[in-house]
Design a protein around this motif. Structure first.
Motif, mmCIF file in Angstrom:
data_model
loop_
_atom_site.group_PDB
_atom_site.id
_atom_site.type_symbol
_atom_site.label_atom_id
_atom_site.label_comp_id
_atom_site.label_asym_id
_atom_site.label_seq_id
_atom_site.Cartn_x
_atom_site.Cartn_y
_atom_site.Cartn_z
ATOM 1 N N TRP A 176 -9.538 -6.739 4.699
ATOM 2 C CA TRP A 176 -9.018 -7.904 4.038
ATOM 3 C C TRP A 176 -8.937 -8.519 4.639
ATOM 4 O O TRP A 176 -8.714 -10.096 4.691
ATOM 5 N N LEU B 17 0.848 -1.305 0.046
ATOM 6 C CA LEU B 17 -0.105 -0.072 0.074
ATOM 7 C C LEU B 17 0.927 1.460 0.226
ATOM 8 O O LEU B 17 1.445 1.255 1.037
ATOM 9 N N CYS C 1 -5.054 4.320 -7.972
ATOM 10 C CA CYS C 1 -6.213 4.521 -7.034
ATOM 11 C C CYS C 1 -6.627 6.158 -6.949
ATOM 12 O O CYS C 1 -7.232 6.756 -6.411
ATOM 13 N N VAL D 280 -14.913 4.833 1.070
ATOM 14 C CA VAL D 280 -14.277 3.334 1.555
ATOM 15 C C VAL D 280 -15.022 2.677 2.657
ATOM 16 O O VAL D 280 -14.812 1.702 3.014
ATOM 17 N N VAL E 262 -11.908 4.870 -7.726
ATOM 18 C CA VAL E 262 -12.959 3.974 -6.411
ATOM 19 C C VAL E 262 -13.998 4.947 -6.751
ATOM 20 O O VAL E 262 -14.181 6.437 -5.854
ATOM 21 N N HIS F 70 -12.457 -2.864 1.561
ATOM 22 C CA HIS F 70 -11.943 -3.307 0.143
ATOM 23 C C HIS F 70 -12.665 -3.568 -0.536
ATOM 24 O O HIS F 70 -12.699 -4.327 -1.615
ATOM 25 N N ARG F 71 -13.676 -4.176 -0.492
ATOM 26 C CA ARG F 71 -15.105 -4.102 -1.444
ATOM 27 C C ARG F 71 -15.667 -3.324 -1.899
ATOM 28 O O ARG F 71 -16.910 -3.267 -2.377
ATOM 29 N N PHE G 269 -8.399 -0.862 3.453
ATOM 30 C CA PHE G 269 -8.559 -1.902 2.522
ATOM 31 C C PHE G 269 -8.004 -2.746 3.581
ATOM 32 O O PHE G 269 -7.972 -3.917 3.168
ATOM 33 N N MET H 48 -12.197 -8.028 -4.021
ATOM 34 C CA MET H 48 -12.473 -6.246 -4.892
ATOM 35 C C MET H 48 -13.437 -7.194 -5.642
ATOM 36 O O MET H 48 -13.284 -7.680 -5.761
#
Length: 304
Positions: A29, A15, A104, A135, A131, A140-141, A25, A163
């Motif tokens: 995860w 990251l 991103c 968030v 994106v 992360h989805r 994220f 994702m």
């Protein structure tokens, strides 16, 4: 399955930037048990004023903190819009050929293409990522749009990371253009909310204005939406202002005047500079509007 097989199936993820998006994220995860080995590099670890706090962020999310950017596999660039090109240039000098570089950041298509050129010249596979929603709460989805010449490999990698991604097209810039043009409306509504309701409160007509808006646009619940828009703009105003500067560049790249986008920059920057934490105070639009208005006027803030 043997331990060696499990290790070989893990995905190395770096990251680049570990602010709200990077932390979201990572948290997603971890919670979902995604087989990824997470590390992060954030430039704030290079400053004595912010290094300790950033290392605490790494620790809280179970992420290995890097002292310099390195790695292969998948790199997610999640820096501020004004630093995205510089981050890509730095990454081009150190990442291994074949690395998937997921950009991103909320940048203009022109900026994305310049970053892509720098990275592709070193054999690094660049992916334009937009994106498309906050968030939180999906972490992360959160829905992503991706474009560029490596979208098939990118989609497979993102799927392995649990994702949600939709392919927008084969060219760098398609995903970012979609996000940039959409932001004129989304961030513009926030700016309009501020100008409309701060003026309405000072004139004593805010309730009548909101009642009229609810009648004209039923189902929007304008008082609740206004309170939400105010909090988002003040909490994230500086980042939104940086993004809207990229939006203005996008509009100008398309040969159109960016008058509205530049006005949105001004409002987002103005309220971001106030450093208010509206989420910690009143939840209603009126209380939030008064805090913003008082702060802008230099008077004491409304009681929390």
């Amino acid at each position: 399955m043997s331990d060696n097989a499990r290790v070989s199936n893990r995905i190395p993820v770096v990251l680049l930037g570990f602010g709200e998006a990077g932390q979201a994220f990572a948290a997603g995860w971890k919670a979902a048990g995604v087989p990824a080995d997470l590390s992060a590099f954030d430039i704030k670890t290079n400053s004595p004023d912010t290094a300790e706090a950033k290392r605490a962020d790494y620790s809280a999310h179970g992420v290995e903190g890097l002292t310099a950017l390195s790695g292969s596999g998948a790199v997610f660039s999640l820096v501020t819009a004004d630093q995205a090109e510089a981050a890509a240039q730095d990454a081009a000098a150190v990442l291994a050929p074949g690395t998937l570089f997921f950009d991103c950041n909320s940048c203009s298509p022109g900026a994305k293409r310049r970053s892509a050129a720098a990275l592709e010249a070193q054999g690094i596979r660049y992916v334009d990522v937009a994106v498309m929603a906050p968030v939180h709460p999906k972490l992360h989805r959160t829905q992503l749009l991706i474009s560029g010449p490596h979208t098939q490999a990118a989609a497979e990698c993102l799927h392995s990371l649990d994702m949600e991604a939709q392919i927008a097209g084969p060219d760098v810039g398609i995903a970012s253009a979609t996000k940039m043009v959409r932001s004129v409306m989304i961030k513009g509504i926030e700016a309009l909310t501020l100008e409309c309701l701060l003026a309405g409160r000072r004139a004593g007509v805010d309730e009548a204005v909101l009642a009229s808006l609810d009648a004209s646009m039923p189902g929007w619940n304008w008082p609740m939406r206004a309170a939400y828009n105010m909090e988002r703009a003040t909490t994230h105003g500086l980042r939104r202002a940086a993004e809207m500067r990229e939006v203005a560049r996008t509009v100008e790249e398309l040969g159109l005047p960016a008058d509205m986008s530049r006005a949105i920059v001004a409002w987002q920057q103005r309220v971001g500079d106030l450093s208010l934490r509206l989420a910690d105070g009143p939840k209603d639009y009126a209380g939030r509007a008064d805090r913003i208005s008082n702060a802008m006027a230099g008077t004491p803030r409304a009681a929390e």
